[in-house]
Scaffold this active site. Structure first.
Site, PDB file in Angstrom:
ATOM      1  N   GLN A 113      74.338  -2.982 -38.842  1.00  0.00           N
ATOM      2  CA  GLN A 113      75.580  -2.236 -38.631  1.00  0.00           C
ATOM      3  C   GLN A 113      76.437  -2.141 -39.888  1.00  0.00           C
ATOM      4  OE1 GLN A 113      77.504  -4.136 -35.262  1.00  0.00           O
ATOM      5  NE2 GLN A 113      75.862  -3.557 -33.861  1.00  0.00           N
ATOM      6  N   HIS A 179      78.962  -6.227 -36.337  1.00  0.00           N
ATOM      7  CA  HIS A 179      80.386  -6.309 -35.969  1.00  0.00           C
ATOM      8  C   HIS A 179      81.309  -6.365 -37.184  1.00  0.00           C
ATOM      9  CE1 HIS A 179      79.556  -7.778 -31.580  1.00  0.00           C
ATOM     10  NE2 HIS A 179      78.745  -6.794 -31.957  1.00  0.00           N
ATOM     11  N   GLU A 275      86.808  -1.722 -24.183  1.00  0.00           N
ATOM     12  CA  GLU A 275      88.189  -1.675 -23.704  1.00  0.00           C
ATOM     13  C   GLU A 275      89.133  -0.994 -24.675  1.00  0.00           C
ATOM     14  OE1 GLU A 275      88.638  -5.985 -23.109  1.00  0.00           O
ATOM     15  OE2 GLU A 275      89.941  -6.025 -24.872  1.00  0.00           O
ATOM     16  N   TYR A 285      94.338 -10.504 -27.753  1.00  0.00           N
ATOM     17  CA  TYR A 285      93.579  -9.615 -26.870  1.00  0.00           C
ATOM     18  C   TYR A 285      92.416 -10.321 -26.172  1.00  0.00           C
ATOM     19  CZ  TYR A 285      97.006  -6.386 -28.168  1.00  0.00           C
ATOM     20  OH  TYR A 285      98.254  -5.823 -28.305  1.00  0.00           O
ATOM     21  N   TYR A 296      74.750 -10.074 -23.028  1.00  0.00           N
ATOM     22  CA  TYR A 296      73.557  -9.230 -23.077  1.00  0.00           C
ATOM     23  C   TYR A 296      72.408  -9.868 -22.289  1.00  0.00           C
ATOM     24  CZ  TYR A 296      75.861  -6.395 -26.598  1.00  0.00           C
ATOM     25  OH  TYR A 296      76.743  -5.583 -27.251  1.00  0.00           O
TER      26      TYR A 296
END
Ligand SMILES: [Ca+2]
Length: 363
Positions: A113, A179, A275, A285, A296
């Site tokens: 990523q 991430h 979200e 949060y 997962y």
């Protein structure tokens, strides 16, 4: 190009009634939830009903040949700057022609990523020609981190950036290719929000609640990378002063609400639990203490709880997920029926999600 489906739903924003809830059902997504026993905390927090506006539109392809385009922004002359994840920044002309890669960018860690991610213009670009970009920054020993650089953009047959400075490094580094967050959003006051992720691996996830770590945080910096004195944790012992909000999993979509100036973001959940949040100063949060959805592998996340005192509830969540790419509020005039809607790209759902917002006063 494939015609994108548009889903539309109604989102209640700011509702704080904690009434007894019906189990999540209905909505525009026919897929069953991954965590069927979890309940939304407020009405309208998930499974919003379909809202058909019957707007006719055509999807047109404006440029071809880009490899994993990740971020884009418009230049004042109508051209676009587009990042390609492997590490190239391109200028795309109004008729869709790609420039050679913009010269002068530092190397990126393009594994999984990682890569060259978002790009944005300085609010006073017309005067200073500064552009900012985020990327996965490679470090010795296979570790890396989210980083932000800036440079003076010089257009031409061989475009380049000059006077490049890396103005922000997420700390600490970690050995992970996942991430990175990386959305860049300018606030009205000229501060720059940098969204980040928890790096996915357990040592990263477990730092998302810790104020001595930049992992799992949104940060707020000045345009030169220095730290604003009014950040929420400036002067607090052991806390990183760049932190704006904590407890985020992986924030790859973010935008400024043009009506309020607040930072809105969508973060990736696991199986269930994408979200929407309004990232407010100093707020928590919840990740990984509270979360919607399941791991997962199928197990509950942490203790399987979705709410806790002192932790913010998402405005809205998806179970199953859409996997958000980017987001924007529609402020144009071409489609009056969409005015004020929030559009979010869905990578797993492979569609464009439209959410209508109904503002409800907080009690
Ligand atoms: Ca959360």
């Amino acid at each position: 190009m494939k015609i994108a489906a548009t889903l539309a739903a109604t989102l209640l924003v700011g509702a704080t009634q904690l009434n007894a809830q019906q189990p999540p059902a209905g909505g525009v997504d026919p897929r069953p939830p991954n965590a069927p026993t979890q309940q939304p905390a407020v009405a309208g927090q998930t499974r919003a009903p379909e809202s058909k506006k019957n707007v006719a539109f055509e999807v047109v392809s404006v440029a071809e040949g880009l490899e994993n385009p990740w971020g884009m922004t418009f230049l004042p002359d109508g051209k676009m700057l587009v990042t390609e994840k492997p590490g190239r920044l391109r200028v795309v002309s109004k008729d869709g022609q790609l420039s050679p890669a913009v010269a002068g960018l530092p190397p990126v860690d393009a594994r999984r990523q990682g890569g060259l991610l978002d790009v944005t213009l300085h609010p006073r670009f017309a005067q200073n020609q500064l552009i900012y970009w985020s990327y996965a920054e490679p470090k010795d020993g296979g570790v890396n981190n989210t980083a932000v650089a800036r440079g003076k953009f010089v257009d031409g047959a061989e475009p380049r950036v000059e006077n490049v400075e890396v103005i922000y490094h997420q700390r600490p580094t970690l050995a992970s290719n996942l991430h990175f967050g990386s959305r860049l959003v300018w606030a009205r006051d000229g501060k720059l929000f940098v969204t980040q992720g928890d790096r996915s691996v357990t040592p990263g996830r477990m730092q998302a609640q810790n104020l001595d770590s930049g992992i799992g945080k949104i940060v707020r910096i000045n345009d030169d990378g220095t730290i604003p004195k009014d950040n929420p944790f400036v002067g607090k012992d052991g806390a990183l002063p760049e932190i704006w909000s904590i407890g985020h999993r992986n924030v790859q979509a973010a935008t400024l609400n043009p009506a309020t100036g607040d930072l809105w973001e969508v973060e990736h959940g696991t199986r269930g639990g994408d979200e929407i949040n309004i990232a407010r100063k100093g707020k928590d949060y919840g990740w990984p203490t509270i979360a919607y959805g399941i791991e997962y592998q199928g197990a509950p996340i942490t203790g399987g709880i979705t709410a806790k005192e002192g932790m913010e509830q998402p405005l809205y969540y998806w179970d199953p997920v859409i996997a958000p790419s980017g987001m924007v509020f529609y402020t144009g005039n071409l489609f009056p029926a969409w005015k004020g809607s929030l559009f979010i790209g869905g990578m797993v759902s492979t569609n464009l999600v439209r959410l209508e917002l109904k503002l409800v006063p907080r009690k």
